[in-house]
Every structure is written in structure tokens, then in C-alpha cells.
Design an enzyme around this catalytic site. Structure first.
Site, PDB file in Angstrom:
ATOM      1  N   CYS A  77       2.773 -16.271   9.711  1.00 60.28           N
ATOM      2  CA  CYS A  77       3.389 -16.956   8.785  1.00 60.28           C
ATOM      3  C   CYS A  77       3.871 -18.330   9.641  1.00 60.28           C
ATOM      4  O   CYS A  77       4.430 -18.117  10.840  1.00 60.28           O
ATOM      5  CB  CYS A  77       4.940 -16.133   8.301  1.00 60.28           C
ATOM      6  SG  CYS A  77       6.021 -17.693   7.525  1.00 60.28           S
ATOM      7  N   CYS A  93       8.114 -18.147  10.446  1.00 53.65           N
ATOM      8  CA  CYS A  93       8.612 -17.257  11.382  1.00 53.65           C
ATOM      9  C   CYS A  93       7.477 -15.964  12.147  1.00 53.65           C
ATOM     10  O   CYS A  93       8.277 -15.084  12.831  1.00 53.65           O
ATOM     11  CB  CYS A  93       9.254 -16.067  10.134  1.00 53.65           C
ATOM     12  SG  CYS A  93       8.407 -15.074   9.152  1.00 53.65           S
ATOM     13  N   CYS A 109       6.206 -15.133   1.923  1.00 51.30           N
ATOM     14  CA  CYS A 109       6.415 -14.149   3.130  1.00 51.30           C
ATOM     15  C   CYS A 109       7.437 -13.486   2.872  1.00 51.30           C
ATOM     16  O   CYS A 109       8.685 -13.839   2.481  1.00 51.30           O
ATOM     17  CB  CYS A 109       6.544 -15.135   4.375  1.00 51.30           C
ATOM     18  SG  CYS A 109       7.013 -14.370   5.876  1.00 51.30           S
ATOM     19  N   CYS A 148      10.682 -14.133   5.472  1.00 53.89           N
ATOM     20  CA  CYS A 148      11.496 -15.427   5.420  1.00 53.89           C
ATOM     21  C   CYS A 148      11.448 -16.178   3.958  1.00 53.89           C
ATOM     22  O   CYS A 148      12.135 -17.380   3.933  1.00 53.89           O
ATOM     23  CB  CYS A 148      11.023 -16.704   6.647  1.00 53.89           C
ATOM     24  SG  CYS A 148       9.516 -17.377   6.345  1.00 53.89           S
ATOM     25  N   CYS A 174      -4.667 -16.714  -2.573  1.00 53.02           N
ATOM     26  CA  CYS A 174      -5.162 -18.156  -2.604  1.00 53.02           C
ATOM     27  C   CYS A 174      -3.899 -18.924  -1.470  1.00 53.02           C
ATOM     28  O   CYS A 174      -2.898 -18.907  -2.422  1.00 53.02           O
ATOM     29  CB  CYS A 174      -5.213 -18.941  -3.881  1.00 53.02           C
ATOM     30  SG  CYS A 174      -5.755 -20.693  -3.740  1.00 53.02           S
TER      31      CYS A 174
END
Ligand SMILES: [Zn+2]
Length: 157
Positions: free
Chosen positions: A65, A68, A114, A117, A137
Site C-alpha cells: 500500500c 501505509c 487496504c 488504512c 483491478c
């Protein structure tokens, strides 16, 4: 392995436990992220198809991510989809991703975030390759590719 039925269950009832939680104020996110990353991760934007960093990239590594540092996808699960965005058929672990129904733009889709976060990543569809049949996607801007996982874990400190 996650399949479409699992994705629907997560979106409908409850999402998998996250491995950790990262919470910041909008102001902190704005300071930390680039304007493009902020637009995607925090404002649920969508980048241009094809003209994005990881669409046609198949280098080995772990995609984490961009907000984070949580590991999201392994390059081994990345495959070529004609959508114009990086596509994966499985997340790196069940707990990495959160699923939410998204009825915006007159479409019924499942948004993926995510799980640490709540950063917007993209959507998941049921037209991916077997055996899972899933196509995650994902916007390139919401991720960073790292050569190894040790780096990904170091990012979180
Ligand atoms: Zn995150």
C-alpha cells in the site's frame, strides 16, 4: 484461495481481520502522500488506463500500500488483463484487503481497500482467470512495488 463467494460474504457481512490498523487524519494523509496518491487512496479517484506505472510491468516483487506499506499483492499473482490497470487474481493474504459494495457511477461493483488504512485501491470482478476467477483491478498509484518483503515490513515502522 479466495473466490467470488468469499468476496460477496466479506462485503455483505464482515471483512477479514486486518493484520494491523493505520489511522491518520486527512491533513496527515495530505502531507504524506503525493497529490496523485491522495486523489486515489483517500478520494477514491481512478487513474488513466494504460498510462500508469504497473499496468505492463511484470518485475518480481511485493506490491505494498502506498499509504501505509502493508503488503497487498505478490507479483506472482499478477496477470495480463486488457483493462489497462494492474490486475491480480489473489491478494497476498486474506487479511490484506477489505471489500465494500460500491453503487456509484450507476454500476454495482465491489470496491477493494487496504484493510489497514482504508485506502482505496480499486475494484474486484468475477471475470479473472481460473482457479479463483477473481480479477483485482488496482490503481498503480495506490501501490509501490518492493523487491522483497523485508523492505515492506520496514516501511511500517
Ligand atoms: Zn494501507
Amino acid at each position: 484461495m479466495l473466490r467470488w463467494i468469499d468476496v460477496i460474504k466479506y462485503a455483505k457481512y464482515s471483512n477479514p481481520e486486518p493484520h494491523l490498523r493505520v489511522e491518520k487524519t486527512e491533513r496527515e494523509w495530505q502531507q504524506q502522500l503525493t497529490p496523485k496518491q491522495y486523489q486515489i487512496l483517500r478520494l477514491k479517484g481512478t487513474e488513466s488506463p494504460y498510462r500508469n506505472a504497473y499496468c505492463k510491468s511484470y518485475e518480481p516483487g511485493v506490491y505494498v500500500c502506498a499509504g501505509c506499506g502493508t503488503p497487498l499483492f505478490n507479483s506472482t499473482e499478477k496477470y495480463h488483463a486488457i483493462s489497462g490497470w494492474p490486475s491480480f487474481t489473489q491478494p497476498i493474504s486474506k487479511g490484506a484487503i477489505k471489500y465494500l459494495f460500491d453503487d456509484s457511477h450507476r454500476m454495482q461493483r465491489i470496491e477493494v481497500q487496504c484493510n489497514a488504512c482504508d485506502g482505496h485501491l480499486g475494484h474486484v470482478f468475477q471475470d479473472g482467470p481460473e482457479p479463483s476467477g477473481l480479477r483485482y483491478c488496482i490503481n498503480s498509484e495506490s501501490m509501490l512495488r518492493l523487491e522483497n518483503t523485508t523492505e515492506a515490513i520496514g516501511d511500517k515502522a
